[in-house]
Design an enzyme around this catalytic site. Structure first.
Site, PDB file in Angstrom:
ATOM      1  N   ARG A 140       0.831  -1.195   0.000  1.00  0.00           N
ATOM      2  CA  ARG A 140       0.000   0.000   0.000  1.00  0.00           C
ATOM      3  C   ARG A 140       0.872   1.254   0.000  1.00  0.00           C
ATOM      4  NH1 ARG A 140      -5.216   0.495   1.114  1.00  0.00           N
ATOM      5  NH2 ARG A 140      -5.261  -1.635   1.929  1.00  0.00           N
ATOM      6  N   THR A 144      -1.097   7.636  -0.991  1.00  0.00           N
ATOM      7  CA  THR A 144      -2.399   7.503  -1.657  1.00  0.00           C
ATOM      8  C   THR A 144      -3.286   6.431  -1.053  1.00  0.00           C
ATOM      9  OG1 THR A 144      -1.568   5.897  -3.265  1.00  0.00           O
ATOM     10  CG2 THR A 144      -1.312   8.236  -3.819  1.00  0.00           C
ATOM     11  N   ASP A 238      -3.458 -10.297  11.791  1.00  0.00           N
ATOM     12  CA  ASP A 238      -2.548 -10.244  10.647  1.00  0.00           C
ATOM     13  C   ASP A 238      -1.998 -11.640  10.390  1.00  0.00           C
ATOM     14  OD1 ASP A 238       0.036  -9.988   9.169  1.00  0.00           O
ATOM     15  OD2 ASP A 238      -0.418  -7.854   9.295  1.00  0.00           O
ATOM     16  N   ASP A 241       1.935 -11.942  10.098  1.00  0.00           N
ATOM     17  CA  ASP A 241       2.626 -11.812  11.381  1.00  0.00           C
ATOM     18  C   ASP A 241       2.465 -13.081  12.218  1.00  0.00           C
ATOM     19  OD1 ASP A 241       3.530  -9.317  10.774  1.00  0.00           O
ATOM     20  OD2 ASP A 241       2.098  -8.237  12.031  1.00  0.00           O
TER      21      ASP A 241
END
Length: 246
Positions: A140, A144, A238, A241
């Site tokens: 990402r 933006t 996550d 993770d």
């Protein structure tokens, strides 16, 4: 009224074999139904629900998270392979009898969306010996908030293969959409791509299924939805993770 009060609730139903009385079957949260023919959800069996319960639990340690995640990944890969084309193939058994069987047609490859998608590679290798695997890195953009392609390495003949796209978590669908666009730009027909996924949001599924109506999505579970941070809820945290570091 809080925003959480407006969230849709996940469906619940009795899970277990049909021959058992309803009173003998526990009630559990099951996958949300979605109205798209190109989306295939694994059967909501007691085994699958138990495995999902383990990896959703915040108290599950990393070793168990990896073990139970791998079991679900294996189920996803096996179901994904069911959607590949086969042709008739007659053989003779060791006792001299004929058997009208089938065999796979065409070449396949796996493509993992790094890094969480790499956790699904071993499950694919266990089912498909010597399978080629490509990689796509999408992150990402901090300015933006849009997905940005950073890296890809794919088989040179990928346009001639059936592609199993691998990513365990499917929230907004931005990364998966970009990954499919990369595959299509390399000549892979949309109807030769199967997206294998553990946990999805209804929002991501709808966006993806409408954009790529010829692509098949194989998921273990469509969850309740997304929260204000676009995290899948109730989710499992996550995945990368918990699989690699926690």
């Amino acid at each position: 009224m809080s925003s959480s009060s407006n969230q849709p609730t996940s469906p619940k139903q009795s899970v277990g074999p049909d021959y058992r009385d309803e009173k003998q079957k526990p009630t559990a949260t099951v996958s949300t139904a979605v109205p798209f023919e190109n989306v295939h959800t694994l059967p909501q069996t007691p085994q699958l629900i138990a495995l999902l319960t383990m990896i959703r639990d915040k108290n599950t340690d990393r070793a168990d998270f990896i073990f139970y995640s791998n079991r679900i990944i294996r189920l996803l890969v096996e179901e994904g392979l069911n959607h590949l084309p086969v042709v008739e193939h007659a053989i003779t058994t060791p006792v001299g009898r004929s058997y009208a069987g089938v065999q796979f047609q065409g070449k396949i490859c796996g493509v993992s969306i790094m890094r969480a998608g790499e956790a699904m590679e071993q499950g694919l290798r266990e089912c498909c010996r010597s399978v080629r695997i490509g990689k796509i890195l999408i992150q990402r953009d901090e300015e933006t908030s849009m997905p940005k392609l950073f890296y890809d390495k794919l088989p040179e003949d990928i346009a001639d293969r059936w592609c199993l796209l691998l990513d365990p978590m499917f929230a907004t669908g931005g990364s998966a959409i970009m990954a499919v666009d990369v595959l299509k730009s390399r000549g892979v027909p949309e109807n030769r791509i199967l997206f294998l996924n553990l946990l999805a949001s209804p929002e991501g599924i709808e966006n993806f299924a409408k954009r790529f109506p010829q692509l098949r999505i194989i998921t273990a579970f469509v969850d309740q939805g997304l929260d204000e941070k676009n995290y899948i809820i109730p989710g499992l945290g996550d995945f990368g993770d918990r699989f690699y570091t926690m």
